[in-house]
Design a protein around this motif. Structure first.
Motif, mmCIF file in Angstrom:
data_model
loop_
_atom_site.group_PDB
_atom_site.id
_atom_site.type_symbol
_atom_site.label_atom_id
_atom_site.label_comp_id
_atom_site.label_asym_id
_atom_site.label_seq_id
_atom_site.Cartn_x
_atom_site.Cartn_y
_atom_site.Cartn_z
ATOM 1 N N UNK A 1 16.250 1.802 4.088
ATOM 2 C CA UNK A 1 15.337 2.539 4.959
ATOM 3 C C UNK A 1 13.903 2.484 4.445
ATOM 4 N N UNK A 2 13.680 1.698 3.423
ATOM 5 C CA UNK A 2 12.341 1.497 2.884
ATOM 6 C C UNK A 2 12.284 0.087 2.302
ATOM 7 N N UNK A 3 11.105 -0.333 1.871
ATOM 8 C CA UNK A 3 10.903 -1.727 1.464
ATOM 9 C C UNK A 3 11.025 -1.959 -0.044
ATOM 10 N N UNK A 4 11.519 -0.981 -0.764
ATOM 11 C CA UNK A 4 11.717 -1.092 -2.204
ATOM 12 C C UNK A 4 10.425 -1.361 -2.956
ATOM 13 N N UNK A 5 9.346 -0.840 -2.455
ATOM 14 C CA UNK A 5 8.050 -0.935 -3.113
ATOM 15 C C UNK A 5 7.103 0.047 -2.431
ATOM 16 N N UNK A 6 6.570 0.989 -3.202
ATOM 17 C CA UNK A 6 5.616 1.933 -2.629
ATOM 18 C C UNK A 6 4.409 1.224 -2.034
ATOM 19 N N UNK A 7 3.940 0.200 -2.727
ATOM 20 C CA UNK A 7 2.776 -0.538 -2.245
ATOM 21 C C UNK A 7 3.071 -1.168 -0.893
ATOM 22 N N UNK A 8 4.223 -1.795 -0.749
ATOM 23 C CA UNK A 8 4.587 -2.404 0.526
ATOM 24 C C UNK A 8 4.877 -1.345 1.581
ATOM 25 N N UNK A 9 5.542 -0.260 1.202
ATOM 26 C CA UNK A 9 5.782 0.827 2.157
ATOM 27 C C UNK A 9 4.463 1.325 2.738
ATOM 28 N N UNK B 1 -3.191 -5.472 9.200
ATOM 29 C CA UNK B 1 -3.709 -5.131 7.880
ATOM 30 C C UNK B 1 -4.497 -3.828 7.772
ATOM 31 N N UNK B 2 -5.032 -3.320 8.850
ATOM 32 C CA UNK B 2 -5.912 -2.163 8.728
ATOM 33 C C UNK B 2 -5.192 -0.827 8.797
ATOM 34 N N UNK B 3 -4.314 -0.643 9.786
ATOM 35 C CA UNK B 3 -3.653 0.645 9.955
ATOM 36 C C UNK B 3 -2.132 0.546 10.003
ATOM 37 N N UNK B 4 -1.576 -0.628 9.876
ATOM 38 C CA UNK B 4 -0.139 -0.803 9.794
ATOM 39 C C UNK B 4 0.607 -0.499 11.080
ATOM 40 N N UNK B 5 1.903 -0.272 10.929
ATOM 41 C CA UNK B 5 2.812 -0.100 12.064
ATOM 42 C C UNK B 5 3.278 1.342 12.243
ATOM 43 N N UNK B 6 3.018 2.200 11.295
ATOM 44 C CA UNK B 6 3.529 3.567 11.332
ATOM 45 C C UNK B 6 4.811 3.680 10.529
ATOM 46 N N UNK B 7 5.036 4.842 9.950
ATOM 47 C CA UNK B 7 6.201 5.047 9.077
ATOM 48 C C UNK B 7 7.504 4.846 9.840
ATOM 49 N N UNK B 8 7.557 5.261 11.085
ATOM 50 C CA UNK B 8 8.778 5.133 11.881
ATOM 51 C C UNK B 8 9.122 3.696 12.230
ATOM 52 N N UNK B 9 8.170 2.804 12.121
ATOM 53 C CA UNK B 9 8.392 1.389 12.434
ATOM 54 C C UNK B 9 8.443 0.515 11.176
ATOM 55 N N UNK B 10 8.626 1.149 10.036
ATOM 56 C CA UNK B 10 8.587 0.422 8.758
ATOM 57 C C UNK B 10 9.589 -0.735 8.726
ATOM 58 N N UNK B 11 10.837 -0.468 8.964
ATOM 59 C CA UNK B 11 11.836 -1.531 8.918
ATOM 60 C C UNK B 11 11.762 -2.456 10.138
ATOM 61 N N UNK B 12 11.629 -1.938 11.371
ATOM 62 C CA UNK B 12 11.522 -2.849 12.520
ATOM 63 C C UNK B 12 10.316 -3.801 12.437
ATOM 64 N N UNK C 1 0.953 1.867 6.897
ATOM 65 C CA UNK C 1 -0.383 2.424 7.153
ATOM 66 C C UNK C 1 -1.517 1.445 6.865
ATOM 67 N N UNK C 2 -1.209 0.202 6.535
ATOM 68 C CA UNK C 2 -2.234 -0.816 6.328
ATOM 69 C C UNK C 2 -3.124 -0.536 5.126
ATOM 70 N N UNK C 3 -4.322 -1.100 5.171
ATOM 71 C CA UNK C 3 -5.277 -0.923 4.076
ATOM 72 C C UNK C 3 -5.641 0.544 3.900
ATOM 73 N N UNK C 4 -5.704 1.277 5.009
ATOM 74 C CA UNK C 4 -5.990 2.711 4.929
ATOM 75 C C UNK C 4 -4.910 3.416 4.107
ATOM 76 N N UNK C 5 -3.661 3.039 4.299
ATOM 77 C CA UNK C 5 -2.561 3.615 3.535
ATOM 78 C C UNK C 5 -2.615 3.231 2.069
ATOM 79 N N UNK C 6 -3.030 2.007 1.793
ATOM 80 C CA UNK C 6 -3.148 1.574 0.392
ATOM 81 C C UNK C 6 -4.263 2.329 -0.325
ATOM 82 N N UNK C 7 -5.365 2.586 0.379
ATOM 83 C CA UNK C 7 -6.446 3.381 -0.206
ATOM 84 C C UNK C 7 -5.950 4.803 -0.487
ATOM 85 N N UNK C 8 -5.256 5.394 0.478
ATOM 86 C CA UNK C 8 -4.712 6.740 0.292
ATOM 87 C C UNK C 8 -3.707 6.764 -0.865
ATOM 88 N N UNK C 9 -2.865 5.751 -0.948
ATOM 89 C CA UNK C 9 -1.891 5.651 -2.038
ATOM 90 C C UNK C 9 -2.606 5.577 -3.390
#
Length: 166
Positions: free
Chosen positions: A69-77, A40-51, A82-90
């Motif tokens: 190649x994406x999750x069909x949702x910016x929020x989920x992507x 939840x905090x920093x996620x898996x990285x953009x390169x590991x989005x689908x895996x 990038x986890x919560x940090x990515x959601x804050x940046x988004x």
């Protein structure tokens, strides 16, 4: 659009969507939420989005890895990569045009700038809820350029940055 009513009915009555596109999204959204909960905090990285969602899918990525190649949702992507940090940046990126407008001069075009930036941010937030608005260069560049046009060019020539006539 013709299948949307049936998709909603299936979702609320059966808990499972039969329509192919809706079914894939339902699988992606559920797997994405589970993946987010495990990083939840920093996620898996953009390169590991689908895996990163593979362990939470019935057949792993076999059903749609080569197509999606994406999750069909910016929020989920952002949340999964990038986890919560990515959601804050988004959230900051979505809010930036409106904040930029609110700090701009109060000239004769201020209301038009404000409406334009609110519409731009809202549109990207809404459209990004069920598809991709950020992450591919075209959509992201369009957002930045439209924000720059609204904030930088839609203003009176004779007003300084502090809103005073020059």
């Amino acid at each position: 659009m013709m299948t949307l009513p049936q998709v909603v009915i299936d979702l609320f009555t059966e808990g499972h969507i039969e329509e192919a596109s809706g079914n894939v999204r339902q699988l992606m959204y559920g797997a994405s939420w589970q993946a987010f909960q495990h990083a939840p905090f920093f996620g898996y990285g953009w390169g590991q989005l689908m895996p990163s969602i593979a362990p939470y899918l019935p057949n792993g990525l076999d059903t749609f890895e080569l197509v999606h190649h994406h999750l069909h949702s910016d929020t989920l992507d952002m949340g999964v990569s990038a986890g919560a940090a990515g959601l804050v940046a988004y959230g900051m990126v979505i809010a930036a045009p409106v904040v930029g407008c609110l700090t701009s001069p109060r000239d004769s075009q201020f209301r038009a700038r404000l409406i334009g930036t609110i519409c731009l941010s809202t549109a990207y937030l809404v459209f990004g809820a069920t598809y991709l608005s950020f992450g591919y260069e075209y959509h992201t560049t369009l957002y930045v350029c439209l924000a720059a046009i609204l904030i930088g060019f839609c203003r009176d020539d004779n007003v300084t940055a502090k809103g005073q006539p020059s």
